[in-house]
Write a protein that holds these residues in place. Structure first.
Motif, PDB file in Angstrom:
ATOM      1  N   GLU A 115       0.825  -1.201   0.000  1.00 18.31           N
ATOM      2  CA  GLU A 115       0.000   0.000   0.000  1.00 18.31           C
ATOM      3  C   GLU A 115       0.870   1.267   0.000  1.00 18.31           C
ATOM      4  O   GLU A 115       0.583   2.231  -0.704  1.00 18.31           O
ATOM      5  CB  GLU A 115      -0.953   0.009   1.201  1.00 18.31           C
ATOM      6  CG  GLU A 115      -1.999  -1.087   1.169  1.00 18.31           C
ATOM      7  CD  GLU A 115      -1.468  -2.481   1.532  1.00 18.31           C
ATOM      8  OE1 GLU A 115      -0.393  -2.598   2.167  1.00 18.31           O
ATOM      9  OE2 GLU A 115      -2.128  -3.463   1.149  1.00 18.31           O
ATOM     10  N   GLN A 116       1.931   1.249   0.798  1.00 20.02           N
ATOM     11  CA  GLN A 116       2.836   2.401   0.835  1.00 20.02           C
ATOM     12  C   GLN A 116       3.516   2.607  -0.514  1.00 20.02           C
ATOM     13  O   GLN A 116       3.675   3.741  -0.963  1.00 20.02           O
ATOM     14  CB  GLN A 116       3.897   2.211   1.925  1.00 20.02           C
ATOM     15  CG  GLN A 116       3.353   2.334   3.333  1.00 20.02           C
ATOM     16  CD  GLN A 116       4.373   1.919   4.372  1.00 20.02           C
ATOM     17  OE1 GLN A 116       5.043   0.892   4.230  1.00 20.02           O
ATOM     18  NE2 GLN A 116       4.485   2.706   5.436  1.00 20.02           N
ATOM     19  N   VAL A 117       3.899   1.515  -1.166  1.00 18.19           N
ATOM     20  CA  VAL A 117       4.552   1.608  -2.479  1.00 18.19           C
ATOM     21  C   VAL A 117       3.577   2.184  -3.501  1.00 18.19           C
ATOM     22  O   VAL A 117       3.941   3.065  -4.287  1.00 18.19           O
ATOM     23  CB  VAL A 117       5.084   0.231  -2.944  1.00 18.19           C
ATOM     24  CG1 VAL A 117       5.569   0.288  -4.381  1.00 18.19           C
ATOM     25  CG2 VAL A 117       6.176  -0.248  -2.022  1.00 18.19           C
ATOM     26  N   GLU A 119       1.034   4.172  -3.024  1.00 22.44           N
ATOM     27  CA  GLU A 119       0.863   5.605  -2.760  1.00 22.44           C
ATOM     28  C   GLU A 119       2.110   6.382  -3.188  1.00 22.44           C
ATOM     29  O   GLU A 119       2.016   7.466  -3.764  1.00 22.44           O
ATOM     30  CB  GLU A 119       0.578   5.839  -1.280  1.00 22.44           C
ATOM     31  CG  GLU A 119       0.325   7.290  -0.941  1.00 22.44           C
ATOM     32  CD  GLU A 119       0.013   7.508   0.530  1.00 22.44           C
ATOM     33  OE1 GLU A 119       0.330   8.602   1.023  1.00 22.44           O
ATOM     34  OE2 GLU A 119      -0.529   6.604   1.177  1.00 22.44           O
ATOM     35  N   HIS A 120       3.268   5.806  -2.915  1.00 21.39           N
ATOM     36  CA  HIS A 120       4.527   6.456  -3.261  1.00 21.39           C
ATOM     37  C   HIS A 120       4.665   6.631  -4.772  1.00 21.39           C
ATOM     38  O   HIS A 120       5.002   7.721  -5.252  1.00 21.39           O
ATOM     39  CB  HIS A 120       5.689   5.632  -2.704  1.00 21.39           C
ATOM     40  CG  HIS A 120       7.018   6.253  -2.905  1.00 21.39           C
ATOM     41  ND1 HIS A 120       7.454   7.345  -2.197  1.00 21.39           N
ATOM     42  CD2 HIS A 120       8.023   5.952  -3.760  1.00 21.39           C
ATOM     43  CE1 HIS A 120       8.659   7.681  -2.587  1.00 21.39           C
ATOM     44  NE2 HIS A 120       9.031   6.845  -3.536  1.00 21.39           N
ATOM     45  N   VAL A 121       4.403   5.577  -5.520  1.00 28.19           N
ATOM     46  CA  VAL A 121       4.512   5.645  -6.978  1.00 28.19           C
ATOM     47  C   VAL A 121       3.473   6.621  -7.534  1.00 28.19           C
ATOM     48  O   VAL A 121       3.771   7.411  -8.436  1.00 28.19           O
ATOM     49  CB  VAL A 121       4.374   4.240  -7.606  1.00 28.19           C
ATOM     50  CG1 VAL A 121       4.237   4.316  -9.123  1.00 28.19           C
ATOM     51  CG2 VAL A 121       5.568   3.373  -7.216  1.00 28.19           C
ATOM     52  N   ALA A 122       2.260   6.609  -6.964  1.00 28.91           N
ATOM     53  CA  ALA A 122       1.210   7.517  -7.434  1.00 28.91           C
ATOM     54  C   ALA A 122       1.558   8.979  -7.181  1.00 28.91           C
ATOM     55  O   ALA A 122       1.125   9.866  -7.925  1.00 28.91           O
ATOM     56  CB  ALA A 122      -0.113   7.172  -6.759  1.00 28.91           C
ATOM     57  N   SER A 123       2.377   9.243  -6.172  1.00 28.81           N
ATOM     58  CA  SER A 123       2.738  10.627  -5.842  1.00 28.81           C
ATOM     59  C   SER A 123       3.970  11.106  -6.609  1.00 28.81           C
ATOM     60  O   SER A 123       4.409  12.239  -6.420  1.00 28.81           O
ATOM     61  CB  SER A 123       2.978  10.769  -4.338  1.00 28.81           C
ATOM     62  OG  SER A 123       4.173  10.116  -3.959  1.00 28.81           O
ATOM     63  N   ARG A 124       4.492  10.290  -7.480  1.00 32.87           N
ATOM     64  CA  ARG A 124       5.728  10.620  -8.190  1.00 32.87           C
ATOM     65  C   ARG A 124       5.610  11.907  -9.002  1.00 32.87           C
ATOM     66  O   ARG A 124       6.574  12.633  -9.178  1.00 32.87           O
ATOM     67  CB  ARG A 124       6.127   9.455  -9.090  1.00 32.87           C
ATOM     68  CG  ARG A 124       7.496   9.633  -9.699  1.00 32.87           C
ATOM     69  CD  ARG A 124       8.009   8.368 -10.324  1.00 32.87           C
ATOM     70  NE  ARG A 124       8.464   7.478  -9.275  1.00 32.87           N
ATOM     71  CZ  ARG A 124       8.312   6.165  -9.278  1.00 32.87           C
ATOM     72  NH1 ARG A 124       7.730   5.574 -10.287  1.00 32.87           N
ATOM     73  NH2 ARG A 124       8.748   5.438  -8.288  1.00 32.87           N
ATOM     74  N   TRP A 125       4.442  12.228  -9.487  1.00 30.59           N
ATOM     75  CA  TRP A 125       4.273  13.420 -10.326  1.00 30.59           C
ATOM     76  C   TRP A 125       4.767  14.676  -9.630  1.00 30.59           C
ATOM     77  O   TRP A 125       5.366  15.530 -10.260  1.00 30.59           O
ATOM     78  CB  TRP A 125       2.810  13.588 -10.747  1.00 30.59           C
ATOM     79  CG  TRP A 125       1.905  13.955  -9.596  1.00 30.59           C
ATOM     80  CD1 TRP A 125       1.242  13.087  -8.785  1.00 30.59           C
ATOM     81  CD2 TRP A 125       1.600  15.261  -9.117  1.00 30.59           C
ATOM     82  NE1 TRP A 125       0.537  13.768  -7.823  1.00 30.59           N
ATOM     83  CE2 TRP A 125       0.736  15.106  -8.010  1.00 30.59           C
ATOM     84  CE3 TRP A 125       1.961  16.553  -9.502  1.00 30.59           C
ATOM     85  CZ2 TRP A 125       0.237  16.184  -7.289  1.00 30.59           C
ATOM     86  CZ3 TRP A 125       1.457  17.619  -8.779  1.00 30.59           C
ATOM     87  CH2 TRP A 125       0.602  17.438  -7.695  1.00 30.59           C
ATOM     88  N   TRP A 126       4.528  14.809  -8.336  1.00 32.23           N
ATOM     89  CA  TRP A 126       4.986  16.031  -7.648  1.00 32.23           C
ATOM     90  C   TRP A 126       6.405  15.898  -7.126  1.00 32.23           C
ATOM     91  O   TRP A 126       7.139  16.868  -7.073  1.00 32.23           O
ATOM     92  CB  TRP A 126       4.037  16.467  -6.531  1.00 32.23           C
ATOM     93  CG  TRP A 126       3.964  15.544  -5.356  1.00 32.23           C
ATOM     94  CD1 TRP A 126       3.022  14.581  -5.127  1.00 32.23           C
ATOM     95  CD2 TRP A 126       4.871  15.470  -4.254  1.00 32.23           C
ATOM     96  NE1 TRP A 126       3.289  13.921  -3.960  1.00 32.23           N
ATOM     97  CE2 TRP A 126       4.421  14.444  -3.399  1.00 32.23           C
ATOM     98  CE3 TRP A 126       6.028  16.161  -3.899  1.00 32.23           C
ATOM     99  CZ2 TRP A 126       5.078  14.099  -2.231  1.00 32.23           C
ATOM    100  CZ3 TRP A 126       6.683  15.808  -2.729  1.00 32.23           C
ATOM    101  CH2 TRP A 126       6.200  14.788  -1.911  1.00 32.23           C
TER     102      TRP A 126
END
Length: 136
Positions: A115-117, A119-126
């Motif tokens: 789950e953390q991964v 979220e982390h990958v999804a937040s890569r844009w910023w």
């Protein structure tokens, strides 16, 4: 001092497989000092190297903040900005050791959960856009 969890190499590899990523660059770890979740893509973006092979030695061992100029972690600071921590120093403040077949213990950052991964990958844009971190 926190209790140190030990895993065999096979158990460590299973924990990484459980992250469910398709690229090695997305394998993520949590800095034991600042709590920042980081992967090889973060290390590459921070200038630790240009390829996975170049940053692999830092992955799960040195915080991405060493390359971003984050400096020492300040207690109470929200995770996500990195710090200058590495497991190669004098102090043993890690939470995980991987035990090889010869019985040697190797300190590592804890692997992130699936789950953390995600979220982390999804937040890569910023994180890699040069923008500031969105508030929660």
């Amino acid at each position: 001092m926190p209790e140190i969890k030990t895993l065999t190499v096979a158990e460590f590899h299973e924990a990484l497989k459980a992250q469910g990523v398709s690229r090695n660059e997305d394998l993520a770890f949590i800095c034991p000092i600042c709590g920042t979740i980081q992967d090889a893509t973060d290390l590459i973006a921070a200038g630790a190297g240009k390829t996975f092979d170049e940053v692999e030695r830092y992955l799960g061992f040195s915080c991405v903040g060493r390359w971003t100029g984050s400096g020492p972690h300040k207690k109470g600071t929200e995770p996500g900005y990195g710090c200058d921590w590495t497991l190669g120093g004098l102090f043993a403040l890690h939470k995980l050791e991987v035990v090889t077949e010869d019985g040697k213990c190797h300190p590592r950052f804890m692997p992130a959960t699936k789950e953390q991964v995600q979220e982390h990958v999804a937040s890569r844009w910023w994180r890699h856009s040069g923008r500031t971190k969105p508030s929660r």
